[in-house]
Design a protein around this motif. Structure first.
Motif, PDB file in Angstrom:
ATOM      1  N   ARG A  23      24.543  -7.867  89.717  1.00  0.00           N
ATOM      2  CA  ARG A  23      25.591  -7.557  88.735  1.00  0.00           C
ATOM      3  C   ARG A  23      25.090  -6.524  87.733  1.00  0.00           C
ATOM      4  N   THR A  24      25.834  -5.459  87.573  1.00  0.00           N
ATOM      5  CA  THR A  24      25.435  -4.428  86.627  1.00  0.00           C
ATOM      6  C   THR A  24      26.625  -4.113  85.726  1.00  0.00           C
ATOM      7  N   PHE A  25      26.498  -3.023  85.022  1.00  0.00           N
ATOM      8  CA  PHE A  25      27.535  -2.587  84.088  1.00  0.00           C
ATOM      9  C   PHE A  25      28.847  -2.327  84.831  1.00  0.00           C
ATOM     10  N   ASP A  26      29.953  -2.494  84.160  1.00  0.00           N
ATOM     11  CA  ASP A  26      31.278  -2.241  84.737  1.00  0.00           C
ATOM     12  C   ASP A  26      31.541  -3.065  85.987  1.00  0.00           C
ATOM     13  N   ASN A  27      30.863  -4.219  86.090  1.00  0.00           N
ATOM     14  CA  ASN A  27      31.034  -5.104  87.238  1.00  0.00           C
ATOM     15  C   ASN A  27      30.661  -4.474  88.568  1.00  0.00           C
ATOM     16  N   ALA A  28      29.887  -3.422  88.525  1.00  0.00           N
ATOM     17  CA  ALA A  28      29.489  -2.796  89.785  1.00  0.00           C
ATOM     18  C   ALA A  28      28.486  -3.707  90.492  1.00  0.00           C
ATOM     19  N   PHE A  29      28.656  -3.892  91.780  1.00  0.00           N
ATOM     20  CA  PHE A  29      27.719  -4.715  92.536  1.00  0.00           C
ATOM     21  C   PHE A  29      26.634  -3.822  93.137  1.00  0.00           C
ATOM     22  N   TYR A  30      25.418  -4.063  92.712  1.00  0.00           N
ATOM     23  CA  TYR A  30      24.287  -3.224  93.105  1.00  0.00           C
ATOM     24  C   TYR A  30      23.531  -3.915  94.236  1.00  0.00           C
ATOM     25  N   ALA A  31      23.910  -3.585  95.448  1.00  0.00           N
ATOM     26  CA  ALA A  31      23.244  -4.192  96.614  1.00  0.00           C
ATOM     27  C   ALA A  31      21.791  -3.730  96.661  1.00  0.00           C
ATOM     28  N   ARG A  32      20.923  -4.627  97.107  1.00  0.00           N
ATOM     29  CA  ARG A  32      19.494  -4.293  97.099  1.00  0.00           C
ATOM     30  C   ARG A  32      19.149  -3.150  98.050  1.00  0.00           C
ATOM     31  N   ASP A  33      19.947  -2.973  99.069  1.00  0.00           N
ATOM     32  CA  ASP A  33      19.614  -1.896 100.012  1.00  0.00           C
ATOM     33  C   ASP A  33      20.335  -0.595  99.661  1.00  0.00           C
ATOM     34  N   CYS A  34      20.845  -0.498  98.443  1.00  0.00           N
ATOM     35  CA  CYS A  34      21.584   0.696  98.034  1.00  0.00           C
ATOM     36  C   CYS A  34      20.768   1.977  98.251  1.00  0.00           C
ATOM     37  N   ALA A  35      19.544   1.979  97.725  1.00  0.00           N
ATOM     38  CA  ALA A  35      18.700   3.179  97.853  1.00  0.00           C
ATOM     39  C   ALA A  35      18.448   3.495  99.323  1.00  0.00           C
ATOM     40  N   ALA A  36      18.154   2.452 100.093  1.00  0.00           N
ATOM     41  CA  ALA A  36      17.861   2.659 101.514  1.00  0.00           C
ATOM     42  C   ALA A  36      19.080   3.209 102.246  1.00  0.00           C
ATOM     43  N   LYS A  37      20.250   2.669 101.933  1.00  0.00           N
ATOM     44  CA  LYS A  37      21.476   3.134 102.602  1.00  0.00           C
ATOM     45  C   LYS A  37      21.754   4.596 102.262  1.00  0.00           C
ATOM     46  N   LEU A  38      21.632   4.940 100.985  1.00  0.00           N
ATOM     47  CA  LEU A  38      21.909   6.312 100.560  1.00  0.00           C
ATOM     48  C   LEU A  38      20.916   7.269 101.214  1.00  0.00           C
ATOM     49  N   HIS A  39      19.657   6.863 101.187  1.00  0.00           N
ATOM     50  CA  HIS A  39      18.624   7.718 101.783  1.00  0.00           C
ATOM     51  C   HIS A  39      18.896   7.906 103.266  1.00  0.00           C
ATOM     52  N   GLY A  40      19.253   6.809 103.924  1.00  0.00           N
ATOM     53  CA  GLY A  40      19.540   6.865 105.362  1.00  0.00           C
ATOM     54  C   GLY A  40      20.700   7.804 105.668  1.00  0.00           C
ATOM     55  N   ALA A  41      21.646   7.889 104.756  1.00  0.00           N
ATOM     56  CA  ALA A  41      22.817   8.743 104.982  1.00  0.00           C
ATOM     57  C   ALA A  41      22.556  10.185 104.558  1.00  0.00           C
ATOM     58  N   GLY A  42      21.376  10.424 104.013  1.00  0.00           N
ATOM     59  CA  GLY A  42      21.033  11.784 103.615  1.00  0.00           C
ATOM     60  C   GLY A  42      21.454  12.164 102.207  1.00  0.00           C
ATOM     61  N   VAL A  43      21.841  11.179 101.405  1.00  0.00           N
ATOM     62  CA  VAL A  43      22.195  11.464 100.010  1.00  0.00           C
ATOM     63  C   VAL A  43      20.903  11.586  99.204  1.00  0.00           C
ATOM     64  N   PRO A  44      20.722  12.674  98.452  1.00  0.00           N
ATOM     65  CA  PRO A  44      19.501  12.773  97.617  1.00  0.00           C
ATOM     66  C   PRO A  44      19.532  11.686  96.540  1.00  0.00           C
ATOM     67  N   ILE A  45      18.455  10.937  96.423  1.00  0.00           N
ATOM     68  CA  ILE A  45      18.443   9.849  95.449  1.00  0.00           C
ATOM     69  C   ILE A  45      17.270   9.951  94.487  1.00  0.00           C
ATOM     70  N   ALA A  46      17.464   9.394  93.320  1.00  0.00           N
ATOM     71  CA  ALA A  46      16.385   9.248  92.347  1.00  0.00           C
ATOM     72  C   ALA A  46      16.514   7.860  91.757  1.00  0.00           C
ATOM     73  N   LEU A  47      15.401   7.247  91.396  1.00  0.00           N
ATOM     74  CA  LEU A  47      15.449   5.932  90.769  1.00  0.00           C
ATOM     75  C   LEU A  47      15.237   6.095  89.271  1.00  0.00           C
ATOM     76  N   SER A  48      15.675   5.108  88.529  1.00  0.00           N
ATOM     77  CA  SER A  48      15.514   5.182  87.086  1.00  0.00           C
ATOM     78  C   SER A  48      15.213   3.808  86.521  1.00  0.00           C
ATOM     79  N   ALA A  49      14.452   3.776  85.426  1.00  0.00           N
ATOM     80  CA  ALA A  49      14.117   2.507  84.785  1.00  0.00           C
ATOM     81  C   ALA A  49      14.908   2.304  83.500  1.00  0.00           C
ATOM     82  N   HIS A  50      15.733   3.264  83.140  1.00  0.00           N
ATOM     83  CA  HIS A  50      16.532   3.174  81.912  1.00  0.00           C
ATOM     84  C   HIS A  50      15.684   2.789  80.697  1.00  0.00           C
ATOM     85  N   ASN A  51      14.586   3.469  80.555  1.00  0.00           N
ATOM     86  CA  ASN A  51      13.751   3.299  79.356  1.00  0.00           C
ATOM     87  C   ASN A  51      13.085   1.937  79.258  1.00  0.00           C
ATOM     88  N   ASP A  52      12.954   1.235  80.352  1.00  0.00           N
ATOM     89  CA  ASP A  52      12.181  -0.002  80.315  1.00  0.00           C
ATOM     90  C   ASP A  52      10.810   0.311  80.918  1.00  0.00           C
TER      91      ASP A  52
END
Lengths: 403, 524
Positions: A293-322
């Protein structure tokens, strides 16, 4: 000076062992993950005048006293959504403030820069706070060094920042009760936010052909529409990601085919692979959420990064200042791995990939000769919770010493 | 009339035999007899050896043999995991989760028992299995003066009785000010609790001497009955203070509010003593020493308590560390920040410590141990702090925390190193019965891939349906509309009832910037 020429270095891209220069910062490691395609076993990196001057296999033999030797080295990490900006960094008297530059309101003496630096993040993109639809220009800067914009800037006006979803309208309300309040205004809904975005873009389009219709911020909006700077927009939920992508496609139909879009905090981007790939949109992902569960009720699946990467979407991760242990950017790469992202892709997602997305990869993002001497020193295999950042080199200077 | 009764009895008999038969059938299918042989590519026993291609034989719920190439009954059910790691499971030394509510409003409530509060179907227990936790010591929270008694449970079973590993596993006392109290009033309340016990007991003895039977009458009035252990009085045990002639009072006559406290003073029950700040440690140690339960005390410490590490080391009490592992402090004058890695301090002082994982499943015990290793602790020490040490603190080291002959048949199958972020729990056996299987864990599947169980609002099929409208040949305007509308509908159902209300404008409740986003992860 030690000057041992060695036999051929095997299995490390044909890099030959090399001498250790005297007047430079030299760091040795069991493994160097360059993020430029290779891993060097028993390697060394030499930094001269703040820039990487040599990379190679370390000379054999006894380790010298005081020599800096760690388990692993990665490039300095890059966080595109540093989130250490606050309400003071967006001009809330208007919903569209494209003419403002967040750089003018940054407090370089704030402690959060130093904490990020210590956690291995050497470059960040600081964005206007997301309370406006279009907030202004972001800046890419180093998290350490002399506290002046001149010294720290990697690239000024690196993107035009904005936000979709509920946040920009969050404070507004209809003119009722206290009509004198300047928050009694549009937009008060998601659709209002989208309307403000579209209106400002069309206003800019009309103003392009008609100088009489110029307004504050028109040049900046046109720069974004013409692809001179990317549009970097926060959109957590699938509906907001769609809104952003549709807007880009709509502008393409109006002839603005060069407009570039980067989604920030795209927690639900895993639902939108087709849209993202067909529009060449890059995605910056928010920190891991155990329950999804994240902001705006968006569901953040754990394989999100893997799925995007697999589809060829350029991705970056962020820690939001933590930058606390278990939550820092390195740990985000670890969690992305737990969701199925490969080690190499996780490494790229916190180094060279964000640098490419923001167009700052000539200076930062990988360990290559000529690039900035920003290194992260680890006490074990990176991107495992059992390892941590023990040292940081910023432009050749050892700012966190592991010894 | 008689006939009818007979018929009813016959019906009951038939029903009973049918029920028995169906239970037996279920048992055969799901193997609930506690007999299984687990083979794994690697067996981490935590008794000092790690066995490659090891075999674990579990009979009647207990491990009977573990090793390489060992013999097992010819008819045993064998589960093989050649590429996975078998592990005894993590042990949660203290948890305030899995209960209805962790705190009672009364200051001194030793008569409470978490048994009455544990919810067997709580998500917490399910999550614990997912994180490889096989034993949990459920204790009351710290918002009390003297709290109730805890239970050690396994995170599986439909009733508390089936879950229970050890009932009445300890009692909670808190040196942390209860809500509404200051440190001084908390310390006073603690002293009064034990002072009050002493006065109560002395009064009981005096009444007996005076030949009054008030206590007997009150006990009967409250519906208490003597059993063979309580029918007689015993002299007071313990070594700090004693009430003379307590043997005159049969134990069953002692009030339920006071009896558990008496057992504390007699050193009969473990005490989990909460301290949040270093100042609490002093109060806690004094209380434990004054009332004779120092040897049975486990300190449950907040992060800042590392400052009292010398005092704690001297007390030789084991500790359970709660909260953040890193203590950050800013010098009020220079503004300089210093960070302290808390478990490192205890390790250095030779204090026996266990880690505890609070209430977030993302920060479960594996995570705690992994972070300790990242901060430079040895792997053995970090692993012990989430397995064998909490087991020993509970006095259950022979049963849990290791895989050895005689221990409970608890085996967690990990896909790799239990402390690696890329590993996950594949299966869990508790007492030789399979209780968790990742392959059938729909919640896990949802968390990891977003997949919804079939026929629910946003299941994959419905999303497919939405995406049909994404086809680029559709006229552009239409496409946008169709896509958005359909999606909104889908989304609307998904969000229904989670209290996230974006259109509260219409009810005119808007005050200034009063738009609160629950679950706001924005920071700042």
């Amino acid at each position: 000076m030690l000057f041992t020429v060695l036999s051929l270095a095997l299995g490390s891209g044909g890099l030959a062992a090399m001498p250790v220069p005297a007047e430079a910062t030299t760091v040795f490691a069991d493994r160097i993950y360059t993020a430029a395609g290779d891993v060097i076993e028993n390697g060394m990196v030499v930094i001269t005048d703040g820039k990487i001057s040599a990379i190679g296999v370390a000379p054999n033999g006894e380790r010298k006293e005081g020599e800096l030797h760690v388990a692993a080295i990665t490039p300095g990490m890059v966080d595109l959504s540093s989130r250490n900006t606050n309400m003071q960094t967006v001009e809330e008297t208007t919903e569209v403030s494209a003419q403002y530059h967040v750089a003018d309101s940054l407090d370089l003496f704030d402690r959060s820069w130093g904490r990020q630096l210590k956690s291995g993040v050497t470059t960040v993109v600081a964005n206007p706070y997301d309370n406006n639809c279009i907030g202004g220009f972001s800046i890419a800067l180093k998290t350490g060094g002399e506290p002046s914009l001149e010294a720290r800037t990697v690239k000024a006006d690196v993107a035009l920042r904005g936000s979709f979803g509920s946040q920009p309208s969050g404070k507004n309300h209809p003119a009722r009760r206290r009509p004198t309040d300047f928050y009694s205004r549009r937009p008060t809904t998601r659709m209002g936010v989208e309307w403000v975005w579209r209106k400002s873009m069309y206003d800019a389009l009309y103003a392009e052909g008609n100088k009489d219709r110029a307004f504050d911020g028109v040049e900046q909006l046109l720069a974004a529409l013409n692809g001179e700077v990317p549009v970097f927009a926060q959109a957590w939920a699938t509906q907001d990601i769609r809104t952003a992508v549709f807007l880009k496609e709509e502008m393409a139909k109006e002839g603005k085919t060069k407009m570039r879009l980067i989604i920030d905090a795209g927690a639900e981007a895993w639902r939108e692979l087709d849209f993202l790939t067909r529009t060449g949109t890059a995605v910056v992902l928010p920190p891991f959420a155990s329950d999804g569960r994240t902001f705006d009720n968006a569901f953040y699946a754990r394989d999100c990064a893997a799925k995007l990467h697999g589809a060829g979407v350029p991705i970056a991760l962020s820690a939001h200042n933590d930058s606390s242990p278990g939550h820092s950017l390195g740990d985000q790469a670890a969690f992305a791995r737990s969701g199925g992202l490969s080690f190499d892709a996780a490494l790229e997602a916190v180094t060279i990939s964000p640098a490419r997305i923001m167009g700052i990869d000539r200076r930062v993002g990988s360990i290559e000769v000529g690039k900035d001497g920003d290194l992260v020193l680890w006490n074990g295999t990176p991107f495992e919770l059992t390892s941590s950042v023990v040292g940081v080199v910023l432009e050749g200077e050892l700012v966190v010493d592991p010894r | 009339m008689k006939n009818q009764t007979l018929r009813t009895l016959a019906q009951i008999a038939v029903a009973t035999s049918l029920a028995t038969a169906s239970i037996a059938a279920t048992a055969a299918q799901t193997n609930t007899d506690g007999n299984v042989v687990v083979k794994a590519g690697k067996v981490i026993t935590l008794t000092g050896e790690t066995i490659e291609n090891g075999t674990i034989v579990i009979e009647g719920g207990r491990v009977t043999a573990v090793g390489k190439d060992i013999k097992y009954p010819w008819d045993a059910e064998v589960k093989e995991f050649p590429n996975a790691v078998a592990f005894p499971g993590f042990v949660e030394g203290l948890s305030n989760n899995g209960m209805d509510r962790a705190n009672e409003n009364i200051d001194v409530a030793a008569f409470l028992n978490v048994k009455d509060s544990i919810d067997p179907v709580s998500f917490y227990f399910e999550d614990a299995l997912r994180a490889g936790i096989t034993t949990i010591n459920v204790q009351q929270g710290k918002d009390c003066v003297v709290g109730g008694r805890g239970y050690v449970v396994r995170p599986h079973g439909l009733t508390v009785e089936r879950m229970t590993l050890r009932p009445d596993s300890g009692i909670v006392i808190s040196a942390v000010p209860k809500r509404g109290k200051t440190r001084a009033t908390q310390a006073l309340a603690l002293r009064q609790a034990f002072g009050g016990l002493r006065m109560y007991l002395e009064e009981l003895v005096q009444e007996k001497k005076d030949g009054k039977d008030y206590a007997t009458r009150e006990a009967l009035y409250q519906g208490r009955e003597p059993d063979k252990d309580s029918v007689k009085g015993r002299p007071m045990g313990g070594n700090s203070w004693k009430v003379e002639n307590l043997q005159m009072v049969p134990r069953w006559e002692i009030d339920e509010k006071q009896l558990p406290m008496l057992e504390v003073v007699e050193g009969k029950v473990p005490v989990y003593l909460y301290c949040d700040e270093p100042a609490d440690v002093h109060t806690a140690l004094k209380l434990a020493n004054d009332n004779g339960f120092a040897k049975r005390t486990v300190l449950v410490l907040g992060p800042e308590c590392w400052k009292a590490a010398d005092l704690i080391a001297k007390s030789a009490m084991p500790v359970i560390l709660t909260g953040s592992m890193k203590w950050t402090e800013r010098d009020p004058v220079t503004g300089e920040e210093t960070e302290t890695f808390v478990p490192g301090v205890y390790a250095e002082k030779g204090i026996v410590f266990a880690l505890q994982s609070g209430n977030s499943s993302a920060e479960s015990l594996w995570y705690q141990a992994a972070l300790c290793i990242g901060q430079g602790m040895s792997r053995e020490a970090a692993m012990a702090a989430v397995t064998t040490i909490p087991a020993k603190i509970m006095g259950l080291e022979k049963r849990i925390g290791t895989i050895a002959p005689g221990s409970d048949g608890n085996v967690v199958i990990f896909s790799g190193d239990p402390l690696s972020v890329t590993s996950h729990v594949v299966k869990v056996f508790l007492d030789g019965n399979e209780v968790y299987d990742r392959a059938t864990d729909t919640r896990m599947k949802h968390l990891s891939t977003g997949a919804q169980p079939a026929n629910t609002a946003s299941s994959a099929e419905l999303i497919e349906e939405v995406h049909k409208h994404d086809d680029p040949v559709v006229e552009e305007e239409e496409k946008i509309d169709a896509g958005e509308n359909k999606k909104d509908k889908d989304k609307g159902e998904h969000e229904e009832g989670d209290g996230h209300d974006h259109d509260d404008d219409k009810d005119g409740h808007h005050e200034g910037d009063g738009h609160d986003h629950d679950g706001d992860k924005q920071g700042n």
